[in-house]
Scaffold this motif. Structure first.
Motif, PDB file in Angstrom:
ATOM      1  N   UNK A   1       0.832  -1.196   0.000  1.00 47.81           N
ATOM      2  CA  UNK A   1       0.000   0.000   0.000  1.00 47.81           C
ATOM      3  C   UNK A   1       0.873   1.255   0.000  1.00 47.81           C
ATOM      4  N   UNK A   2       1.947   1.226   0.783  1.00 43.16           N
ATOM      5  CA  UNK A   2       2.867   2.371   0.803  1.00 43.16           C
ATOM      6  C   UNK A   2       3.466   2.597  -0.585  1.00 43.16           C
ATOM      7  N   UNK A   3       3.925   1.508  -1.207  1.00 38.49           N
ATOM      8  CA  UNK A   3       4.546   1.626  -2.537  1.00 38.49           C
ATOM      9  C   UNK A   3       3.541   2.140  -3.567  1.00 38.49           C
ATOM     10  N   UNK A   4       2.329   1.643  -3.523  1.00 41.67           N
ATOM     11  CA  UNK A   4       1.305   2.098  -4.456  1.00 41.67           C
ATOM     12  C   UNK A   4       0.998   3.579  -4.241  1.00 41.67           C
ATOM     13  N   UNK A   5       0.808   3.969  -2.988  1.00 41.57           N
ATOM     14  CA  UNK A   5       0.541   5.378  -2.686  1.00 41.57           C
ATOM     15  C   UNK A   5       1.688   6.271  -3.119  1.00 41.57           C
TER      16      UNK A   5
ATOM     17  N   UNK B   1       3.926   5.691  -5.550  1.00 43.34           N
ATOM     18  CA  UNK B   1       4.003   5.772  -7.009  1.00 43.34           C
ATOM     19  C   UNK B   1       2.901   6.638  -7.603  1.00 43.34           C
ATOM     20  N   UNK B   2       1.734   6.611  -7.005  1.00 48.30           N
ATOM     21  CA  UNK B   2       0.640   7.452  -7.502  1.00 48.30           C
ATOM     22  C   UNK B   2       0.898   8.910  -7.141  1.00 48.30           C
ATOM     23  N   UNK B   3       1.224   9.171  -5.885  1.00 46.13           N
ATOM     24  CA  UNK B   3       1.381  10.553  -5.418  1.00 46.13           C
ATOM     25  C   UNK B   3       2.578  11.252  -6.048  1.00 46.13           C
ATOM     26  N   UNK B   4       3.619  10.513  -6.397  1.00 44.77           N
ATOM     27  CA  UNK B   4       4.803  11.140  -6.990  1.00 44.77           C
ATOM     28  C   UNK B   4       4.479  11.693  -8.386  1.00 44.77           C
ATOM     29  N   UNK B   5       3.369  11.266  -8.965  1.00 42.81           N
ATOM     30  CA  UNK B   5       2.951  11.756 -10.278  1.00 42.81           C
ATOM     31  C   UNK B   5       2.279  13.127 -10.200  1.00 42.81           C
ATOM     32  N   UNK B   6       1.778  13.499  -9.027  1.00 41.38           N
ATOM     33  CA  UNK B   6       0.967  14.714  -8.886  1.00 41.38           C
ATOM     34  C   UNK B   6       1.698  15.981  -9.343  1.00 41.38           C
ATOM     35  N   UNK B   7       2.915  16.259  -8.874  1.00 41.92           N
ATOM     36  CA  UNK B   7       3.576  17.496  -9.331  1.00 41.92           C
ATOM     37  C   UNK B   7       3.802  17.541 -10.843  1.00 41.92           C
ATOM     38  N   UNK B   8       4.149  16.411 -11.452  1.00 41.11           N
ATOM     39  CA  UNK B   8       4.345  16.376 -12.899  1.00 41.11           C
ATOM     40  C   UNK B   8       3.052  16.635 -13.646  1.00 41.11           C
ATOM     41  N   UNK B   9       1.953  16.087 -13.133  1.00 41.07           N
ATOM     42  CA  UNK B   9       0.657  16.309 -13.773  1.00 41.07           C
ATOM     43  C   UNK B   9       0.245  17.773 -13.654  1.00 41.07           C
ATOM     44  N   UNK B  10       0.438  18.349 -12.467  1.00 41.11           N
ATOM     45  CA  UNK B  10       0.112  19.769 -12.268  1.00 41.11           C
ATOM     46  C   UNK B  10       0.947  20.628 -13.206  1.00 41.11           C
ATOM     47  N   UNK B  11       2.231  20.302 -13.338  1.00 38.51           N
ATOM     48  CA  UNK B  11       3.112  21.050 -14.236  1.00 38.51           C
ATOM     49  C   UNK B  11       2.635  20.945 -15.689  1.00 38.51           C
TER      50      UNK B  11
ATOM     51  N   UNK C   1       1.800  10.537   0.154  1.00 39.13           N
ATOM     52  CA  UNK C   1       0.843   9.610  -0.455  1.00 39.13           C
ATOM     53  C   UNK C   1       1.077   8.181   0.001  1.00 39.13           C
ATOM     54  N   UNK C   2       2.341   7.782   0.095  1.00 36.87           N
ATOM     55  CA  UNK C   2       2.664   6.434   0.560  1.00 36.87           C
ATOM     56  C   UNK C   2       2.237   6.205   1.995  1.00 36.87           C
ATOM     57  N   UNK C   3       2.539   7.157   2.859  1.00 39.32           N
ATOM     58  CA  UNK C   3       2.138   7.022   4.259  1.00 39.32           C
ATOM     59  C   UNK C   3       0.619   7.005   4.409  1.00 39.32           C
ATOM     60  N   UNK C   4      -0.056   7.865   3.664  1.00 38.86           N
ATOM     61  CA  UNK C   4      -1.519   7.907   3.727  1.00 38.86           C
ATOM     62  C   UNK C   4      -2.122   6.591   3.238  1.00 38.86           C
ATOM     63  N   UNK C   5      -1.595   6.061   2.136  1.00 37.86           N
ATOM     64  CA  UNK C   5      -2.110   4.794   1.613  1.00 37.86           C
ATOM     65  C   UNK C   5      -1.822   3.648   2.574  1.00 37.86           C
ATOM     66  N   UNK C   6      -0.621   3.606   3.162  1.00 40.12           N
ATOM     67  CA  UNK C   6      -0.281   2.548   4.115  1.00 40.12           C
ATOM     68  C   UNK C   6      -1.175   2.637   5.355  1.00 40.12           C
ATOM     69  N   UNK C   7      -1.383   3.834   5.850  1.00 42.60           N
ATOM     70  CA  UNK C   7      -2.228   4.021   7.033  1.00 42.60           C
ATOM     71  C   UNK C   7      -3.673   3.638   6.727  1.00 42.60           C
ATOM     72  N   UNK C   8      -4.170   4.053   5.563  1.00 40.19           N
ATOM     73  CA  UNK C   8      -5.540   3.716   5.175  1.00 40.19           C
ATOM     74  C   UNK C   8      -5.697   2.206   5.028  1.00 40.19           C
ATOM     75  N   UNK C   9      -4.745   1.572   4.380  1.00 42.14           N
ATOM     76  CA  UNK C   9      -4.787   0.120   4.234  1.00 42.14           C
ATOM     77  C   UNK C   9      -4.753  -0.582   5.575  1.00 42.14           C
ATOM     78  N   UNK C  10      -3.908  -0.115   6.465  1.00 43.53           N
ATOM     79  CA  UNK C  10      -3.809  -0.689   7.811  1.00 43.53           C
ATOM     80  C   UNK C  10      -5.133  -0.565   8.551  1.00 43.53           C
ATOM     81  N   UNK C  11      -5.742   0.621   8.480  1.00 40.03           N
ATOM     82  CA  UNK C  11      -7.012   0.836   9.175  1.00 40.03           C
ATOM     83  C   UNK C  11      -8.115  -0.049   8.584  1.00 40.03           C
ATOM     84  N   UNK C  12      -8.129  -0.204   7.273  1.00 38.09           N
ATOM     85  CA  UNK C  12      -9.128  -1.061   6.638  1.00 38.09           C
ATOM     86  C   UNK C  12      -8.939  -2.520   7.031  1.00 38.09           C
TER      87      UNK C  12
END
Length: 174
Positions: free
Chosen positions: A10-14, A16-26, A141-152
């Motif tokens: 979950x951390x890795x997925x979060x 990889x997704x979140x690291x795309x955000x600045x490039x997309x905004x740019x 994003x990784x921490x948020x995804x890992x935390x969300x996955x853990x809580x679920x």
């Protein structure tokens, strides 16, 4: 152990997704700027005419075209009006994107220009740009995804009666 691997995935997925955000905004910002410049260039000739005859007022030029008895001028008024609206739209969008990073992200998430958003999505190529901004987005994003996955997982385990909370608490707290 499985929970640790799921948390890591979950951390890795979060990340990889979140690291795309600045490039997309740019990319979105570049697209807005390109359309803004192009719309401005399309209006240059009309601005010159408006400056020469109407003190630079494009709306007065538009009103003159609409009020003309010549059907060609009346028809051109529609085209000029579209150009004026698009130039204002892109200029407004560009001004919004001059705000701090969090305001830009919030704007693109909630109120983007749909045409530009779709163009950006269609042309976006996923890449890993390691700037401080993208690293920060990725870690958050990784921490948020890992935390969300853990809580679920904990919630699902508790609902299924599989929560070994007391055993884990004794192991960690004495």
């Amino acid at each position: 152990m499985l929970r640790s691997y799921i948390r890591l995935a979950m951390f890795a997925l979060g990340l990889l997704v979140a690291v795309q955000v600045p490039g997309f905004i740019h990319d979105y910002q570049l697209r807005v700027d390109a359309h803004r410049v192009e719309a401005g260039k399309a209006l240059d000739g009309f601005r010159e005419t408006a400056t020469r005859f109407f003190d630079g007022d494009l709306n007065a030029l538009l009103a003159h075209y609409r009020g003309s008895a010549d059907p060609v001028f009346q028809r051109d008024a529609d085209s000029v009006e579209v150009l004026i609206r698009r130039a204002k739209l892109f200029d407004t969008e560009w001004k919004v994107l001059q705000a701090p990073w969090y305001a830009r992200a919030w704007h693109i998430l909630l109120r983007p220009n749909n045409e530009l958003l779709q163009e950006t999505l269609d042309k976006y190529d996923y890449r890993l740009t390691l700037t401080p901004e993208s690293i920060a987005w990725g870690l958050c994003g990784g921490l948020l995804a890992a935390w969300t996955g853990e809580m679920l997982l904990l919630l699902a385990g508790a609902l299924a009666g599989l929560g070994g909370y007391r055993r884990a608490a004794r192991r960690h707290w004495g």
